[in-house]
Write an enzyme that holds these catalytic residues in place. Structure first.
Site, PDB file in Angstrom:
ATOM      1  N   ASP A  21       0.860  -1.250   0.111  1.00 15.39           N
ATOM      2  CA  ASP A  21       0.112   0.131   0.003  1.00 15.39           C
ATOM      3  C   ASP A  21       0.952   1.291   0.019  1.00 15.39           C
ATOM      4  O   ASP A  21       0.515   2.253  -0.643  1.00 15.39           O
ATOM      5  CB  ASP A  21      -0.929  -0.006   1.075  1.00 15.39           C
ATOM      6  N   CYS A 245      -4.028   4.724  -2.553  1.00 14.63           N
ATOM      7  CA  CYS A 245      -4.377   4.165  -3.495  1.00 14.63           C
ATOM      8  C   CYS A 245      -4.524   5.108  -4.842  1.00 14.63           C
ATOM      9  O   CYS A 245      -5.009   6.162  -4.571  1.00 14.63           O
ATOM     10  CB  CYS A 245      -5.946   3.679  -3.170  1.00 14.63           C
ATOM     11  N   ASN A 254      -1.328   5.133   4.855  1.00 15.95           N
ATOM     12  CA  ASN A 254      -1.921   4.244   6.190  1.00 15.95           C
ATOM     13  C   ASN A 254      -1.555   4.841   7.442  1.00 15.95           C
ATOM     14  O   ASN A 254      -0.287   5.644   7.290  1.00 15.95           O
ATOM     15  CB  ASN A 254      -1.433   2.869   6.115  1.00 15.95           C
TER      16      ASN A 254
HETATM   17  P1  HMG Z   1      -9.012  -4.880 -16.773  1.00 15.74           P
HETATM   18  O1  HMG Z   1      -8.407  -4.091 -17.638  1.00 15.74           O
HETATM   19  O2  HMG Z   1     -10.389  -4.786 -16.650  1.00 15.74           O
HETATM   20  O3  HMG Z   1      -8.524  -6.503 -16.796  1.00 15.74           O
HETATM   21  O4  HMG Z   1      -8.317  -4.769 -15.425  1.00 15.74           O
HETATM   22  P2  HMG Z   1      -8.343  -7.485 -18.122  1.00 15.74           P
HETATM   23  O5  HMG Z   1      -8.360  -8.938 -17.694  1.00 15.74           O
HETATM   24  O6  HMG Z   1      -8.889  -7.140 -19.409  1.00 15.74           O
HETATM   25  O7  HMG Z   1      -6.507  -7.296 -18.389  1.00 15.74           O
HETATM   26  C1  HMG Z   1      -6.060  -6.231 -18.909  1.00 15.74           C
HETATM   27  C2  HMG Z   1      -4.491  -6.541 -19.014  1.00 15.74           C
HETATM   28  O8  HMG Z   1      -3.776  -6.789 -17.937  1.00 15.74           O
HETATM   29  C3  HMG Z   1      -4.288  -7.581 -19.607  1.00 15.74           C
HETATM   30  O9  HMG Z   1      -3.191  -7.412 -20.512  1.00 15.74           O
HETATM   31  C4  HMG Z   1      -4.063  -8.863 -18.761  1.00 15.74           C
HETATM   32  O10 HMG Z   1      -3.410  -9.799 -19.134  1.00 15.74           O
HETATM   33  C5  HMG Z   1      -3.487  -8.131 -17.555  1.00 15.74           C
HETATM   34  P3  HMG Z   1      -3.015  -7.311 -22.087  1.00 15.74           P
HETATM   35  O11 HMG Z   1      -3.505  -8.154 -22.813  1.00 15.74           O
HETATM   36  O12 HMG Z   1      -3.703  -5.817 -22.105  1.00 15.74           O
HETATM   37  O13 HMG Z   1      -1.424  -6.903 -22.241  1.00 15.74           O
HETATM   38  N1  HMG Z   1      -3.544  -8.568 -16.434  1.00 15.74           N
HETATM   39  C6  HMG Z   1      -2.681  -8.934 -15.510  1.00 15.74           C
HETATM   40  N2  HMG Z   1      -1.340  -8.965 -15.741  1.00 15.74           N
HETATM   41  C7  HMG Z   1      -0.640  -9.362 -14.676  1.00 15.74           C
HETATM   42  N3  HMG Z   1      -1.351  -9.726 -13.372  1.00 15.74           N
HETATM   43  C8  HMG Z   1      -2.658  -9.819 -13.304  1.00 15.74           C
HETATM   44  C9  HMG Z   1      -3.452  -9.484 -14.286  1.00 15.74           C
HETATM   45  N4  HMG Z   1      -4.589  -9.290 -14.641  1.00 15.74           N
HETATM   46  C10 HMG Z   1      -4.854  -8.866 -15.623  1.00 15.74           C
HETATM   47  N5  HMG Z   1      -3.405 -10.023 -12.005  1.00 15.74           N
HETATM   48  C11 HMG Z   1      -7.650  -5.601 -13.163  1.00 15.74           C
HETATM   49  C12 HMG Z   1      -8.903  -5.452 -13.995  1.00 15.74           C
HETATM   50  C13 HMG Z   1      -8.303  -6.072 -11.969  1.00 15.74           C
HETATM   51  C14 HMG Z   1      -6.628  -6.545 -13.551  1.00 15.74           C
HETATM   52  C15 HMG Z   1      -6.904  -4.318 -12.844  1.00 15.74           C
HETATM   53  O14 HMG Z   1      -8.073  -3.458 -12.789  1.00 15.74           O
HETATM   54  C16 HMG Z   1      -6.343  -4.138 -11.838  1.00 15.74           C
HETATM   55  O15 HMG Z   1      -5.144  -4.683 -11.844  1.00 15.74           O
HETATM   56  N6  HMG Z   1      -6.580  -3.218 -10.748  1.00 15.74           N
HETATM   57  C17 HMG Z   1      -5.744  -3.067  -9.485  1.00 15.74           C
HETATM   58  C18 HMG Z   1      -5.763  -1.759  -8.958  1.00 15.74           C
HETATM   59  C19 HMG Z   1      -4.938  -1.622  -7.666  1.00 15.74           C
HETATM   60  O16 HMG Z   1      -4.038  -2.628  -7.421  1.00 15.74           O
HETATM   61  N7  HMG Z   1      -5.323  -0.908  -6.773  1.00 15.74           N
HETATM   62  C20 HMG Z   1      -4.827  -0.754  -5.386  1.00 15.74           C
HETATM   63  C21 HMG Z   1      -4.920  -1.815  -4.501  1.00 15.74           C
HETATM   64  S1  HMG Z   1      -6.518  -1.641  -3.697  1.00 15.74           S
HETATM   65  C22 HMG Z   1      -6.121  -0.816  -2.184  1.00 15.74           C
HETATM   66  O17 HMG Z   1      -5.156  -0.120  -2.523  1.00 15.74           O
HETATM   67  C23 HMG Z   1      -7.008  -0.599  -1.242  1.00 15.74           C
HETATM   68  C24 HMG Z   1      -6.651  -1.396  -0.080  1.00 15.74           C
HETATM   69  O18 HMG Z   1      -5.493  -0.814   0.533  1.00 15.74           O
HETATM   70  C25 HMG Z   1      -7.791  -1.335   1.250  1.00 15.74           C
HETATM   71  C26 HMG Z   1      -8.271  -0.124   1.373  1.00 15.74           C
HETATM   72  O19 HMG Z   1      -7.271   1.088   1.676  1.00 15.74           O
HETATM   73  O20 HMG Z   1      -9.396   0.372   1.291  1.00 15.74           O
HETATM   74  C27 HMG Z   1      -6.366  -2.910  -0.111  1.00 15.74           C
HETATM   75 MG    MG Z   2      -5.076   0.958   1.702  1.00 11.53          MG
END
Ligand code: HMG
Ligand code: MG
Length: 313
Positions: A21, A245, A254
């Site tokens: 994070d 985020c 955090n």
């Molecule tokens: P999408 O664009 O809808 O997914 O993203 P997709 O399936 O169409 O894939 C797009 C591209 O990403 C493709 O590659 C996939 O292969 C690749 P391309 O064909 O274009 O070359 N791909 C991946 N590559 C590596 N690893 C993977 C993966 N999945 C797809 N796992 C997706 C949907 C969920 C993948 C995207 O939206 C994403 O990765 N989001 C993550 C966002 C994120 O990390 N946010 C921060 C964390 S959450 C947070 O901070 C909150 C928390 O701290 C708690 C709080 O504070 O409340 C936890």
């Molecule tokens: Mg967080």
């Protein structure tokens, strides 16, 4: 705060989320070796849980594209679980290849935030996790589920506690081991924490709840103490208070591990965390980032600045 009604020393588990994070929101690329040095320094500080990185799409979070390399290079200490975020099956494949000790799936109580963060509705995200969670558990991994925007959403405003409990119930149906309740934009106050816990603790036992407070408005420690008084014993935090985020505008870091551990320890909790060593890990990160980190306790301990080179005499 009093410790009335609790054991004199209540064991509290701190989940260090700084490497994930903390770093995911940094604009400038951070060298892999600096991330590894940060995790290795944290490994010396007494944690049972360190969230190292995220196997998410590198185009969505470029900063953590080197997750596999970080996992390959850290020195793993016995008794520490090194975990990562996983949004889908592809993420789980990568996480298993990296020999993680645990994963966290993540969704939200706000539809708008979830769409911006993982490009899915809440229901779609639960469907995505349906094959991920049992497979991870068959592989012997500990599985957490995050519920973001559990109090406030940057797009939808105040989130009703019953919306949070609804998502929690859906994650419980998948049999996640623990649920971390996220104040993603750090806007909650203790009264809101109390209100949510009133409802939440009817849905699941307190042992399965973790709280994840961001500290944007300076209420992170107060919120954690409020939850601690309600019997919650797992808290997420970031060394040096880094974090945020990329898909939650206005979210600051955090709650700093140093601040949280100080307050919990002074309130009767035993965390097993060595504050000096956390602060030493924060020093490692501060010098990689080239800026001071935000923690009141860190300042009080005399570590106010990034470790800039000593002036020449
Ligand atoms: P999408 O664009 O809808 O997914 O993203 P997709 O399936 O169409 O894939 C797009 C591209 O990403 C493709 O590659 C996939 O292969 C690749 P391309 O064909 O274009 O070359 N791909 C991946 N590559 C590596 N690893 C993977 C993966 N999945 C797809 N796992 C997706 C949907 C969920 C993948 C995207 O939206 C994403 O990765 N989001 C993550 C966002 C994120 O990390 N946010 C921060 C964390 S959450 C947070 O901070 C909150 C928390 O701290 C708690 C709080 O504070 O409340 C936890
Ligand atoms: Mg967080």
């Amino acid at each position: 705060m009093t410790t009335e009604g609790r054991d004199p020393m209540t064991a509290v588990r701190i989940v260090e989320v700084g490497p994930r994070d903390g770093l995911q929101n940094e604009r400038e690329p951070i060298p892999t070796e600096a991330k590894v040095a940060f995790v290795d320094a944290l490994s010396e500080a007494g944690y049972q849980d360190i969230e190292v990185s995220a196997f998410v799409s590198p185009s969505w979070v470029p900063q953590l594209a080197d997750a596999a390399e970080v996992f390959a290079r850290i020195r793993r200490r016995d008794g520490v679980r090194y975990s990562a975020l996983v949004p889908n099956e592809k993420g789980l494949d990568r996480a298993l290849e990296a020999s993680v000790g645990g994963i966290a799936v993540f969704t939200a109580a706000s539809e708008t935030f979830n769409r911006k963060n993982i490009n899915a509705s809440i229901a779609e995200s639960i469907d995505r996790f349906a094959p991920v969670v049992p497979r991870a558990k068959r592989e012997g991994l500990f599985v957490r589920g995050y519920v973001s925007t559990a109090f406030w959403c940057p797009y939808e405003g105040r989130i009703e506690p019953r919306a949070v409990v609804d998502v929690v119930r859906r994650l419980l149906e998948l049999d996640v081991d623990e649920i971390s309740i996220g104040d993603t934009i750090g806007k909650a106050v203790p009264g809101e924490v109390d209100d949510l816990l009133d409802l939440l603790l009817d849905a699941l036992p307190q042992e399965r709840v973790a709280m994840h407070f961001h500290d944007t408005y300076g209420t992170g420690v107060a919120n954690a103490l409020c939850a601690y008084e309600r019997g919650i014993a797992v808290f997420d935090s970031s060394a040096g208070g880094v974090g945020g985020c990329p898909y939650a505008p206005g979210a600051a870091g955090n709650v700093a591990t140093e601040d949280l551990v100080w307050a919990l320890s002074r309130s009767g909790a035993s965390t097993g965390i060595d504050l000096e060593r956390v602060s030493a890990a924060s020093d490692v990160l501060a010098s990689a980032l080239g800026r001071p980190l935000r923690s009141r306790v860190r300042e009080a301990l005399g570590r106010p600045r990034a470790s800039a080179p000593e002036p020449r005499s």
